[in-house]
Design a protein around this motif. Structure first.
Motif, mmCIF file in Angstrom:
data_model
loop_
_atom_site.group_PDB
_atom_site.id
_atom_site.type_symbol
_atom_site.label_atom_id
_atom_site.label_comp_id
_atom_site.label_asym_id
_atom_site.label_seq_id
_atom_site.Cartn_x
_atom_site.Cartn_y
_atom_site.Cartn_z
ATOM 1 N N GLY A 179 58.067 48.580 40.330
ATOM 2 C CA GLY A 179 57.329 47.819 41.332
ATOM 3 C C GLY A 179 55.951 47.417 40.848
ATOM 4 N N LEU A 180 55.257 48.356 40.187
ATOM 5 C CA LEU A 180 53.939 48.051 39.639
ATOM 6 C C LEU A 180 54.024 46.978 38.568
ATOM 7 C CD1 LEU A 180 52.337 51.619 39.368
ATOM 8 C CD2 LEU A 180 51.633 49.770 40.894
ATOM 9 N N PRO A 184 51.122 33.417 48.113
ATOM 10 C CA PRO A 184 51.344 34.403 49.171
ATOM 11 C C PRO A 184 52.427 35.422 48.828
ATOM 12 C CG PRO A 184 52.338 32.307 49.782
ATOM 13 C CD PRO A 184 51.593 32.072 48.506
ATOM 14 N N LEU A 185 53.391 35.030 47.994
ATOM 15 C CA LEU A 185 54.526 35.910 47.733
ATOM 16 C C LEU A 185 54.190 37.077 46.821
ATOM 17 C CD1 LEU A 185 57.553 33.465 47.254
ATOM 18 C CD2 LEU A 185 57.030 34.917 49.214
ATOM 19 N N GLN A 186 53.169 36.931 45.967
ATOM 20 C CA GLN A 186 52.876 38.001 45.009
ATOM 21 C C GLN A 186 52.561 39.309 45.723
ATOM 22 O OE1 GLN A 186 49.046 37.670 42.977
ATOM 23 N NE2 GLN A 186 48.501 35.920 44.240
ATOM 24 N N LEU A 187 51.798 39.242 46.804
ATOM 25 C CA LEU A 187 51.429 40.453 47.532
ATOM 26 C C LEU A 187 52.597 40.995 48.351
ATOM 27 C CD1 LEU A 187 49.062 42.319 47.958
ATOM 28 C CD2 LEU A 187 48.347 40.905 49.889
ATOM 29 N N VAL A 244 54.928 42.937 46.102
ATOM 30 C CA VAL A 244 54.410 44.259 45.745
ATOM 31 C C VAL A 244 54.671 45.253 46.870
ATOM 32 C CG1 VAL A 244 52.317 45.578 45.284
ATOM 33 C CG2 VAL A 244 52.641 43.369 44.192
ATOM 34 N N VAL A 245 54.379 44.859 48.106
ATOM 35 C CA VAL A 245 54.573 45.739 49.261
ATOM 36 C C VAL A 245 56.046 46.109 49.413
ATOM 37 C CG1 VAL A 245 54.424 45.859 51.773
ATOM 38 C CG2 VAL A 245 52.524 44.918 50.458
ATOM 39 N N GLU A 246 56.936 45.156 49.126
ATOM 40 C CA GLU A 246 58.369 45.413 49.281
ATOM 41 C C GLU A 246 58.907 46.344 48.201
ATOM 42 O OE1 GLU A 246 60.198 41.586 49.408
ATOM 43 O OE2 GLU A 246 59.930 41.384 51.567
ATOM 44 N N TYR A 247 58.353 46.244 46.989
ATOM 45 C CA TYR A 247 58.872 47.042 45.891
ATOM 46 C C TYR A 247 58.298 48.454 45.842
ATOM 47 C CZ TYR A 247 61.560 43.421 43.461
ATOM 48 O OH TYR A 247 62.506 42.487 43.121
ATOM 49 N N LEU A 248 57.059 48.631 46.370
ATOM 50 C CA LEU A 248 56.427 49.944 46.287
ATOM 51 C C LEU A 248 56.643 50.734 47.570
ATOM 52 C CD1 LEU A 248 53.009 49.047 44.615
ATOM 53 C CD2 LEU A 248 54.999 50.076 43.539
ATOM 54 N N PRO A 249 56.799 52.054 47.450
ATOM 55 C CA PRO A 249 56.921 52.882 48.667
ATOM 56 C C PRO A 249 55.584 52.924 49.410
ATOM 57 C CG PRO A 249 56.810 54.256 46.685
ATOM 58 C CD PRO A 249 56.948 52.839 46.225
ATOM 59 N N ALA A 291 50.814 38.976 39.621
ATOM 60 C CA ALA A 291 49.368 38.742 39.767
ATOM 61 C C ALA A 291 48.820 37.989 38.562
ATOM 62 C CB ALA A 291 48.639 40.071 39.939
ATOM 63 N N ILE A 292 49.253 38.373 37.360
ATOM 64 C CA ILE A 292 48.799 37.686 36.144
ATOM 65 C C ILE A 292 49.278 36.240 36.131
ATOM 66 C CG2 ILE A 292 49.053 37.611 33.633
ATOM 67 C CD1 ILE A 292 49.130 40.672 33.679
ATOM 68 N N LEU A 293 50.557 36.034 36.463
ATOM 69 C CA LEU A 293 51.108 34.678 36.479
ATOM 70 C C LEU A 293 50.394 33.809 37.520
ATOM 71 C CD1 LEU A 293 54.915 35.481 36.151
ATOM 72 C CD2 LEU A 293 53.485 34.332 34.443
ATOM 73 N N ALA A 294 50.087 34.410 38.676
ATOM 74 C CA ALA A 294 49.389 33.653 39.724
ATOM 75 C C ALA A 294 48.014 33.212 39.252
ATOM 76 C CB ALA A 294 49.277 34.500 40.988
ATOM 77 N N GLN A 295 47.321 34.085 38.519
ATOM 78 C CA GLN A 295 45.986 33.719 38.018
ATOM 79 C C GLN A 295 46.064 32.692 36.891
ATOM 80 O OE1 GLN A 295 43.166 34.599 39.579
ATOM 81 N NE2 GLN A 295 44.637 35.508 41.008
ATOM 82 N N LEU A 296 47.114 32.767 36.081
ATOM 83 C CA LEU A 296 47.278 31.813 34.980
ATOM 84 C C LEU A 296 47.600 30.400 35.462
ATOM 85 C CD1 LEU A 296 49.211 33.969 32.337
ATOM 86 C CD2 LEU A 296 46.817 33.243 32.275
#
Length: 398
Positions: free
Chosen positions: A263-264, A381-384, A387-392, A271-276
């Motif tokens: 997940g991380l 919007p999807l990047q965050l 993350v929430v969906e993949y992490l406990p 996050a990196i792709l979004a910034q690039l």
């Protein structure tokens, strides 16, 4: 009482009001983000309002980037503030840096004042980004949580549009006089709300937790099923709070396992792709980019078009995610962004090479509008959310 697992809360009006009130601070932050784009040409001209003189290219680059440092500091610091202040108090504190940022713009005479204003803006943005996720997760019904979470991007984008519009039409010192009322209205609106039920339960205030839950769930007390559902939800929240009290500290084993590391990895990669994709420089320097692109269109009016596309993109995000799925929409968003920026770059290369492109002067505006739209509809919007969906919850809901 018997548990009623099938009951559906059908009066989420107070949840919508609470989330909109909470996001009013992002309206101010969006204005701060949008304002700088039309302000940069003014600050770098001989008619600059700063007594220290016109800004250099290096100073302009610092003005754009310092807010990113502020966002990082805000995200980390407000995660800590929330742990002992609760979501509501931490979010109300955001009013201070937001008002301070506008005061510095109005009274500021030098580059350092503008730089500090941008840093405060970034700090406030990082703080609200961290806390609004927790606030929504603690008050929202499961069936509308995604919709309520999307309001943040929409409000910020509305703020950017307002900032572009005001910057293109009003004098430099008039804008902060108008926009400073946004965080004040936010503070008044949000202060009237009760804290989250979980906050009260963590402090042993069961009656207040029950009242807060009734408010946010739109409790009417009209049926036995509703009463059962209310107390079932209160029991569930109390159980979560007790479990967290017994195991509050995050252990190394909670992070260094395959599911969390995956997940991380996904979250950091997105996050990196979004910034690039250069979305932040596009928003921050929109007027300057359009001025130098070679288009014959008014750069100030064109920047407003970009802001409108930003709003449209965030408006259709949920709809497109349902059609394509998150993974495919992220891919479409990144690919579309690359194509749009390639078209802009090719046009600019031909323009500086001396080719007559008068018939194609619309290309930079259209291609950059497409880039902004496809990013706002996809990966931003999807990047965050991913993350929430993949992490406990124990990892991200600290």
């Amino acid at each position: 009482m018997e548990k009623n697992t099938n009951f559906q809360w059908k009066n989420p009006r107070n949840q919508y009001y609470a989330v909109i009130a909470a996001n009013l601070i992002l309206l101010s932050q969006g204005c701060l983000m949008g304002w700088i784009s039309p302000a940069i040409p003014k600050l770098t001209s001989e008619s600059t309002p700063l007594t220290s003189g016109l800004l250099t290219t290096q100073q302009v680059s610092w003005i754009g980037s310092i807010s990113c440092i502020g966002v990082l500091v805000g995200s980390l610091s407000f995660g800590y503030f929330t742990s002992f202040m609760g979501c509501k108090r931490a979010m109300l504190f955001l009013t201070v840096p937001s008002i301070g940022a506008w005061l510095l713009i109005y009274f500021g005479q030098t580059f350092d004042h503008i730089l500090l204003s941008r840093a405060l803006s970034g700090w406030s943005t990082g703080g609200i980004t961290t806390t609004i996720i927790l606030f929504v997760s603690e008050i929202a019904n499961n069936d509308i949580r995604g919709r309520l979470g999307g309001i943040s991007h929409f409000m910020r984008n509305i703020g950017i549009l307002i900032g572009y519009t005001l910057g293109a039409t009003l004098e430099y010192h008039i804008i902060p006089c108008i926009c400073i009322f946004m965080p004040i209205i936010y503070a008044i609106s949000f202060a009237a709300l009760p804290n989250t039920p979980r906050y009260y339960l963590q402090r042993g205030q069961t009656k207040k937790a029950e009242d807060a839950l009734k408010y946010y769930k739109g409790y009417r007390g009209e049926s036995v099923e509703e009463n059962i559902a209310l107390y079932d939800e209160l029991e569930r929240l109390n159980r979560i709070v007790n479990e967290r009290k017994s195991d509050e500290k995050l252990q190394a084993s909670d992070i260094f396992n395959r599911a969390v590391m995956k997940g991380l990895g996904i979250g950091i990669s997105l996050a990196i792709l979004a910034q690039l994709t250069a979305n932040f420089p596009l928003v921050t320097y929109a007027v300057t980019i359009l001025k130098k692109s070679g288009t014959s269109f008014n750069p100030y009016a064109s920047s407003i078009v970009l802001a409108v596309m930003l709003i449209l993109g965030s408006s259709v995000n949920t709809y497109l995610a349902d059609i394509f799925g998150r993974k495919r929409l992220n891919f479409i968003s990144l690919t579309g962004s690359a194509v749009g920026q390639l078209a802009t770059s090719l046009y600019h290369y031909l323009y500086i090479s001396g080719y007559d492109l008068s018939l194609f002067s619309w290309v930079p505006v259209v291609s950059l509008s497409f880039v902004i739209f496809i990013l706002a509809a996809g990966i931003l919007p999807l990047q965050l959310i991913c993350v929430v969906e993949y992490l406990p919850p124990k990892v991200w809901h600290i």
